[in-house]
Design an enzyme around this catalytic site. Sequence first.
Site, PDB file in Angstrom:
ATOM      1  N   LYS A 182      40.454  45.739  45.029  1.00  0.00           N
ATOM      2  CA  LYS A 182      41.437  44.736  44.613  1.00  0.00           C
ATOM      3  C   LYS A 182      42.658  45.472  44.073  1.00  0.00           C
ATOM      4  O   LYS A 182      42.523  46.506  43.416  1.00  0.00           O
ATOM      5  CB  LYS A 182      40.849  43.837  43.517  1.00  0.00           C
ATOM      6  CG  LYS A 182      41.759  42.682  43.085  1.00  0.00           C
ATOM      7  CD  LYS A 182      41.128  41.912  41.933  1.00  0.00           C
ATOM      8  CE  LYS A 182      41.953  40.685  41.566  1.00  0.00           C
ATOM      9  NZ  LYS A 182      41.475  40.054  40.311  1.00  0.00           N
ATOM     10  N   ASP A 203      32.809  41.690  34.759  1.00  0.00           N
ATOM     11  CA  ASP A 203      32.826  41.806  36.218  1.00  0.00           C
ATOM     12  C   ASP A 203      31.451  41.459  36.777  1.00  0.00           C
ATOM     13  O   ASP A 203      30.431  41.919  36.266  1.00  0.00           O
ATOM     14  CB  ASP A 203      33.209  43.226  36.649  1.00  0.00           C
ATOM     15  CG  ASP A 203      34.663  43.547  36.347  1.00  0.00           C
ATOM     16  OD1 ASP A 203      35.429  42.614  36.032  1.00  0.00           O
ATOM     17  OD2 ASP A 203      35.038  44.731  36.421  1.00  0.00           O
TER      18      ASP A 203
END
Length: 315
Positions: A182, A203
């Site tokens: 990302k 996460d």
Amino acid sequence: MEVERVQAIASLSLSSDTIPAEFVMAETEQPAATTFLGPIPEIPTVDLSDPDEQNLVRSIAEASKEWGFFQAVNHDIPAEVIRRLQEVGTEFFGLPQEEKEVYAKAADAKSIEGYGTKLQKDKNGKKSWADHLFHRIWPPPRINYQFWPRNPPSYSLSIGLGLEGQVLKEAVGGEEVEYMMKINYYPPCPRPDLTLGVPAHTDLSTLTILVPNEVPGLQVLKDDHWIDANYIPNALIIHIGDQIEIASNGYYKSVLHRTTVDKEKARMSWPVFLEPPPEFVVGPLPNLLNPQNPPKYKSKMFKDYAFCKLNKLPQ
């Protein structure tokens, strides 16, 4: 329906010195009101070149248990590779808007891959000050090149790191672990005291390996205090993710973290999320369990865990 990107909103906001109300966080989350200003505890830095393997393992284990987070230095990934990674990501977000939109994630897409802006608001109805680009980079059969920018032409990457022992590694996907990259782009913001690039979260990955740019902004929660992570040139920031917390039955902590933004400069970060394959079942390791330490988490396929987390459903 055309999506309004934060990068475009930022361009308009800088001239007015205000930000739209939907980006103003609740007071309990505003950086100016909640960042810890006392004596700052030292966030762990781990030297991966330490010749004393026992000491290295101990340092990683302690940081993962106490913080769920550390910065890795002397990791053998050349500074030039990191520089090129940062350069091409910066170039992508500098492209004209219509060029970036070529890689936009479709509104009805099941995958998170592609260029986008987080559309869903948080529990207080607030939006994050960030745009992003997601795409899978490993293993090769899982790569969708539709989302790899062809401009700039130098957009390419090779990154890998191994930290955990074989038992824990096998419990979270082993050699089948997938790498999802990302790029986060946090435009300059006239009111960085009021908004966040990313609100507090853990996460859902096994492990996250993150390269930041030189603009500070990452904060981690420790002992109920939001603490700034110092920028260390060429260091890799390692986040323990939910899957390691689950496999270790809570021994290692998935770090709660958030991102602040800057008034003058764009902050960027390049996290790589190491994730189990979708059908892989993750649960507490049986050899860690006993009557005094019963399972604290359910065993479930990673895709089901991710669906529940992304849709804010109970696990």
